[in-house]
Design an enzyme around this catalytic site. Structure first.
Site, PDB file in Angstrom:
ATOM      1  CG  LEU A 164     -16.742 -26.053  12.645  1.00  0.00           C
ATOM      2  CD1 LEU A 164     -15.815 -24.870  12.877  1.00  0.00           C
ATOM      3  CD2 LEU A 164     -15.937 -27.322  12.377  1.00  0.00           C
ATOM      4  CG  ASP A 165     -19.199 -31.043  17.492  1.00  0.00           C
ATOM      5  OD1 ASP A 165     -20.217 -31.146  16.774  1.00  0.00           O
ATOM      6  OD2 ASP A 165     -18.457 -32.004  17.779  1.00  0.00           O
ATOM      7  NE  ARG A 166     -22.505 -23.258  23.381  1.00  0.00           N
ATOM      8  CZ  ARG A 166     -23.572 -22.920  24.080  1.00  0.00           C
ATOM      9  NH1 ARG A 166     -24.561 -23.777  24.228  1.00  0.00           N
ATOM     10  NH2 ARG A 166     -23.665 -21.728  24.635  1.00  0.00           N
ATOM     11  CG  HIS A 170     -19.644 -35.579  19.062  1.00  0.00           C
ATOM     12  ND1 HIS A 170     -20.446 -35.851  20.148  1.00  0.00           N
ATOM     13  CD2 HIS A 170     -19.928 -34.305  18.699  1.00  0.00           C
ATOM     14  CE1 HIS A 170     -21.185 -34.801  20.442  1.00  0.00           C
ATOM     15  NE2 HIS A 170     -20.876 -33.846  19.572  1.00  0.00           N
TER      16      HIS A 170
END
Length: 260
Positions: free
Chosen positions: A53-55, A162
């Site tokens: 998961l993105d930060r 993204h």
């Protein structure tokens, strides 16, 4: 302590907080707190990542408790056998339901991807989205005296970098708090008026087949305080029953399986 939403002898799933890196990265050499190391110390055994998961994104993060289980889970992700569901707060009124098939060119990081091919063409990217609720708030943004927001459910059919953030930006409904693909004036207004200091994107649910038992397994991650505050401010608390359901398809075995 991280919130463990599911654990048995083969795998563990946590509710990743916004702002946490999954593991050590060149992107922030000074960061000292990571999900993998924290979970390892919390449960007293090694964990193996199977997806990311993105930060700034919160929500369900699944890990294997052995290399073999990690590989089996990774294979399910690679073969698109795991259904992912996200929720987001976006700019403007997004009220319809549709499938967006909009190819994306790979986003490369200057440091982490410096050796990657620079000439890849657009890759297939497909997202199912559904508008769940809208609101107009008396918050001036730019030349407008009010601001409009939507609660959106998202199911990515592909896994491009993204993807959800870029797809919503393409629809001109960027996610609130998105510093790269979003609306900076809307982000500042949300921070000032609603205390929103994060990307409003949450990985709410994963549906998969247990890699060992073969049982269907549904994992759900509760919303954090920022989400709950915004849901209250926007009058969306009635939508919580559609987002948060404290149940698991294979039985809620957290209490009996989670280690002390």
């Amino acid at each position: 302590m991280l919130e463990i939403i599911y654990q048995d002898e083969w795998l563990v799933a946590v509710n990743k907080p916004s702002g946490w890196l999954v593991h050590r990265s060149w992107l922030d050499r000074h960061e000292k707190v990571f999900v993998m190391q924290t979970v390892r110390d919390q449960i007293g055994q090694h964990v193996f990542t199977v997806h990311r998961l993105d930060r700034p994104t919160s929500g369900v993060l699944l890990m294997g408790l052995s290399g073999e289980v990690g590989r089996l889970l990774s294979r399910q992700f690679e073969n698109h056998q795991i259904q992912k569901r996200y929720h987001a707060v976006t700019r403007g009124w997004l009220e319809d339901e549709a499938v967006l098939d909009y190819p994306l060119t790979e986003e490369l990081d200057k440091i982490a991807d410096k050796h990657a091919s620079q000439d890849k063409g657009p890759q297939p990217a497909v997202t199912h989205y559904r508008g769940m609720a809208t609101v107009e708030m008396a918050v001036p943004v730019g030349r407008y005296p009010t601001a409009r927001y939507s609660l959106v459910e998202l199911e990515p059919q592909t896994g491009r970098k993204h993807q959800l953030r870029r797809h919503l930006s393409h629809l001109r409904h960027p996610i609130i708090g998105d510093s790269k693909h979003g609306d900076l004036r809307q982000n500042r207004a949300a921070a000032e008026h609603f205390g929103c200091q994060r990307l409003m994107l949450h990985a709410s649910q994963l549906e998969l087949t247990h890699p060992v038992t073969g049982e269907p397994l549904t994992l759900r991650a509760p919303l954090d305080d920022t989400w709950m505050q915004m849901m209250s401010q926007f009058g969306w608390r009635g939508m919580l029953s559609e987002i948060e359901k404290v149940e698991f398809a294979a039985g809620n075995r957290q209490d009996e399986k989670q280690k002390p």
